[in-house]
Design a protein around this motif. Sequence first.
Motif, PDB file in Angstrom:
ATOM      1  N   PHE A  36       0.573  -1.660   0.674  1.00  0.00           N
ATOM      2  CA  PHE A  36       0.339  -0.301  -0.001  1.00  0.00           C
ATOM      3  C   PHE A  36       0.965   0.538   0.171  1.00  0.00           C
ATOM      4  N   ASP A  37       0.635   2.168  -1.087  1.00  0.00           N
ATOM      5  CA  ASP A  37       1.320   3.188  -0.660  1.00  0.00           C
ATOM      6  C   ASP A  37      -0.303   4.463  -0.997  1.00  0.00           C
ATOM      7  N   ALA A  38       0.119   5.625  -0.395  1.00  0.00           N
ATOM      8  CA  ALA A  38      -0.406   6.345  -0.603  1.00  0.00           C
ATOM      9  C   ALA A  38      -1.045   7.150  -2.102  1.00  0.00           C
ATOM     10  N   PRO A  74       7.075   8.627   5.077  1.00  0.00           N
ATOM     11  CA  PRO A  74       7.639   9.977   5.575  1.00  0.00           C
ATOM     12  C   PRO A  74       7.495   9.539   7.204  1.00  0.00           C
ATOM     13  N   HIS A  75       8.560  10.292   7.852  1.00  0.00           N
ATOM     14  CA  HIS A  75       8.780   9.735  10.168  1.00  0.00           C
ATOM     15  C   HIS A  75       7.145  10.671   9.967  1.00  0.00           C
ATOM     16  N   ASP A  76       6.922  11.455  10.217  1.00  0.00           N
ATOM     17  CA  ASP A  76       5.180  12.164  10.328  1.00  0.00           C
ATOM     18  C   ASP A  76       4.811  10.985  10.110  1.00  0.00           C
ATOM     19  N   PHE A 120      17.437  -0.469  11.432  1.00  0.00           N
ATOM     20  CA  PHE A 120      19.297   0.105  11.606  1.00  0.00           C
ATOM     21  C   PHE A 120      19.843  -0.751  10.540  1.00  0.00           C
ATOM     22  N   ASN A 121      19.697  -1.184   9.062  1.00  0.00           N
ATOM     23  CA  ASN A 121      20.640  -2.044   8.277  1.00  0.00           C
ATOM     24  C   ASN A 121      21.624  -1.534   8.132  1.00  0.00           C
ATOM     25  N   TYR A 122      22.551  -0.095   8.942  1.00  0.00           N
ATOM     26  CA  TYR A 122      23.958  -0.118   8.601  1.00  0.00           C
ATOM     27  C   TYR A 122      24.769  -1.819   9.487  1.00  0.00           C
ATOM     28  N   TRP A 162      10.338  15.933   1.877  1.00  0.00           N
ATOM     29  CA  TRP A 162       9.868  16.207   3.500  1.00  0.00           C
ATOM     30  C   TRP A 162      10.863  15.937   4.205  1.00  0.00           C
ATOM     31  N   LYS A 163      12.418  14.774   2.861  1.00  0.00           N
ATOM     32  CA  LYS A 163      13.516  14.817   3.639  1.00  0.00           C
ATOM     33  C   LYS A 163      13.872  15.762   4.675  1.00  0.00           C
ATOM     34  N   LEU A 164      13.902  17.243   3.254  1.00  0.00           N
ATOM     35  CA  LEU A 164      14.729  18.417   4.726  1.00  0.00           C
ATOM     36  C   LEU A 164      13.814  18.939   5.189  1.00  0.00           C
TER      37      LEU A 164
HETATM   38  N1  LIG Z   1      17.827   2.369   6.037  1.00  0.00           N
HETATM   39  C1  LIG Z   1      18.661   3.061   5.492  1.00  0.00           C
HETATM   40  O1  LIG Z   1      19.261   3.093   4.315  1.00  0.00           O
HETATM   41  C2  LIG Z   1      17.404   3.888   4.735  1.00  0.00           C
HETATM   42  C3  LIG Z   1      17.689   5.314   3.853  1.00  0.00           C
HETATM   43  C4  LIG Z   1      15.975   5.783   3.064  1.00  0.00           C
HETATM   44  C5  LIG Z   1      15.102   5.823   3.887  1.00  0.00           C
HETATM   45  N2  LIG Z   1      15.119   4.756   5.118  1.00  0.00           N
HETATM   46  C6  LIG Z   1      14.251   5.430   5.984  1.00  0.00           C
HETATM   47  O2  LIG Z   1      12.931   4.669   5.046  1.00  0.00           O
HETATM   48  C7  LIG Z   1      12.018   5.105   5.143  1.00  0.00           C
HETATM   49  C8  LIG Z   1      11.211   5.469   3.926  1.00  0.00           C
HETATM   50  O3  LIG Z   1      11.503   6.608   3.101  1.00  0.00           O
HETATM   51  P1  LIG Z   1      11.807   6.431   1.734  1.00  0.00           P
HETATM   52  O4  LIG Z   1      13.658   6.921   1.126  1.00  0.00           O
HETATM   53  O5  LIG Z   1      11.618   5.478   1.233  1.00  0.00           O
HETATM   54  O6  LIG Z   1      10.751   7.830   1.412  1.00  0.00           O
HETATM   55  P2  LIG Z   1      10.166   7.364   0.284  1.00  0.00           P
HETATM   56  O7  LIG Z   1       9.755   8.906   0.097  1.00  0.00           O
HETATM   57  O8  LIG Z   1      10.861   6.965  -1.235  1.00  0.00           O
HETATM   58  O9  LIG Z   1       8.812   6.627   0.268  1.00  0.00           O
HETATM   59  C9  LIG Z   1       8.027   7.011   1.107  1.00  0.00           C
HETATM   60  C10 LIG Z   1       6.264   6.738   0.483  1.00  0.00           C
HETATM   61  O10 LIG Z   1       5.630   7.162   1.252  1.00  0.00           O
HETATM   62  C11 LIG Z   1       4.543   6.916   0.241  1.00  0.00           C
HETATM   63  N3  LIG Z   1       3.549   7.798   1.820  1.00  0.00           N
HETATM   64  C12 LIG Z   1       3.218   8.881   2.725  1.00  0.00           C
HETATM   65  N4  LIG Z   1       2.873   9.119   3.153  1.00  0.00           N
HETATM   66  C13 LIG Z   1       2.169   7.843   3.336  1.00  0.00           C
HETATM   67  C14 LIG Z   1       0.357   7.457   3.998  1.00  0.00           C
HETATM   68  N5  LIG Z   1       0.529   8.512   4.914  1.00  0.00           N
HETATM   69  N6  LIG Z   1       0.515   6.082   4.199  1.00  0.00           N
HETATM   70  C15 LIG Z   1       0.832   5.203   2.328  1.00  0.00           C
HETATM   71  N7  LIG Z   1       2.110   6.201   2.120  1.00  0.00           N
HETATM   72  C16 LIG Z   1       2.166   7.262   2.030  1.00  0.00           C
HETATM   73  C17 LIG Z   1       5.292   8.426  -0.638  1.00  0.00           C
HETATM   74  O11 LIG Z   1       3.370   8.267  -1.448  1.00  0.00           O
HETATM   75  C18 LIG Z   1       6.184   7.361  -0.920  1.00  0.00           C
HETATM   76  O12 LIG Z   1       6.003   6.675  -1.373  1.00  0.00           O
HETATM   77  C19 LIG Z   1      11.971   6.510   5.943  1.00  0.00           C
HETATM   78  O13 LIG Z   1      11.689   6.231   8.140  1.00  0.00           O
HETATM   79  C20 LIG Z   1      13.605   6.804   6.254  1.00  0.00           C
HETATM   80  O14 LIG Z   1      14.194   7.393   7.310  1.00  0.00           O
HETATM   81  C21 LIG Z   1      16.274   4.277   5.713  1.00  0.00           C
END
Ligand SMILES: NC(=O)c1ccc[n+]([C@@H]2O[C@H](COP(=O)([O-])OP(=O)(O)OC[C@H]3O[C@@H](n4cnc5c(N)ncnc54)[C@H](O)[C@@H]3O)[C@@H](O)[C@H]2O)c1
Length: 349
Positions: A36-38, A74-76, A120-122, A162-164
Amino acid sequence: MIRVGVVGAGLIGKERLTALRTLIEQGCPIKVSGVFDASPDLCQKTAAEFRLPALSSLDDLLNTSPDWVMVALPHDVAVSAAETALCAGTKVLLEKPMGRDLTEAARLLAAGGDRLWIGFNYRFYQGISRAFRDIQSGRFGDLISIDFLLGHGCFPGQEKTWKLDGQRSGGGCLIDPGVHMLDLCIQIAPSSLTVKGGSSWQGFWKTGIEEDVSLVLSSGSFSINLRVSIVHWKSTLRMCINGTDAYGVVNGRNRTYGNQSYVVGPRWGWRSAPNQAASEVTEVESDGIDVFTRETEALLFPEKVSEAWPHPGTAKEGYAVMQLLDDIRKALRLRRNFAIEGESGKQQT
Ligand SMILES: NC(=O)c1ccc[n+]([C@@H]2O[C@H](COP(=O)([O-])OP(=O)(O)OC[C@H]3O[C@@H](n4cnc5c(N)ncnc54)[C@H](O)[C@@H]3O)[C@@H](O)[C@H]2O)c1
């Protein structure tokens, strides 16, 4: 058969789906019940790419009765999605961070912390894993200091995402990607880490978040020098371990960061070799591409994990990272209060 649903089909949602597909191809008993994605277009496209059902809401995804929900949002919005899944009784992998601040992290712990893991994949990069096991086995002698540098330069236009956006992401480089490094620091020094000092810089992206941070942390017996940056034009991941007997250097990550290598050298190795480089041993060379697969396998099949470290991040460990982040924010006067979704946030310091 383990049933898994994925929420979020962005960068990391796709990494998880790729990892799940790889594990299935390797014969692991996993069924991905849907994504599921929004964004309906992205949801449909991703579902077609991975040959999965495209689901139209989190509730629809929960109606497929998954054992696991993987949240990559996104974190929010990630915290409430994780809480909803925990309330429905599933196990949850929440991509880091565990909320935007300590309050949100506490909410997640209360919602079902024993069924929650943090991405925490690192920990699962092969060079980092190996270096940690060497620290634990005493290969370096007593630790003197560890230097970490994690830096990248985002991309043009990222300031509009959203990231910044401090309200949506929870802050700047300290929370993303910095929490990965804070997690590693705590894994090295689990009993106590204090913030001895630091400074932060901002001004390139102009969204009000910290963009480059230097910190000194102390474990009591050794120090950790940590730099995290999102204005670091050369993508870099480096960890230098210095002990009384030997040193180790992990360099690189994958893709633009370059392949990961892990090299170990003895103290004064140049005395018994033609030069210092000749006295070093390369323990790991890896393209780092398998990191999400390794972490996902450890999450879903803990019985297959033979090494004591790494293990997937637990909610308690995620909370400890948020506590350290909170200490750092207080020390650098970067602390924020976040409004619940839809309300505006306010800077606290
Ligand atoms: N471990 C890592 O190396 C690493 C790297 C980058 C990001 N992250 C983490 O992964 C998470 C996602 O980051 P990302 O880079 O994939 O972001 P992204 O912006 O690429 O993807 C987020 C997705 O969420 C969708 N979305 C937004 N609001 C939504 C909602 N309410 N319901 C369903 N879908 C919704 C958006 O449409 C988008 O496709 C974050 O927690 C980020 O910190 C981890």
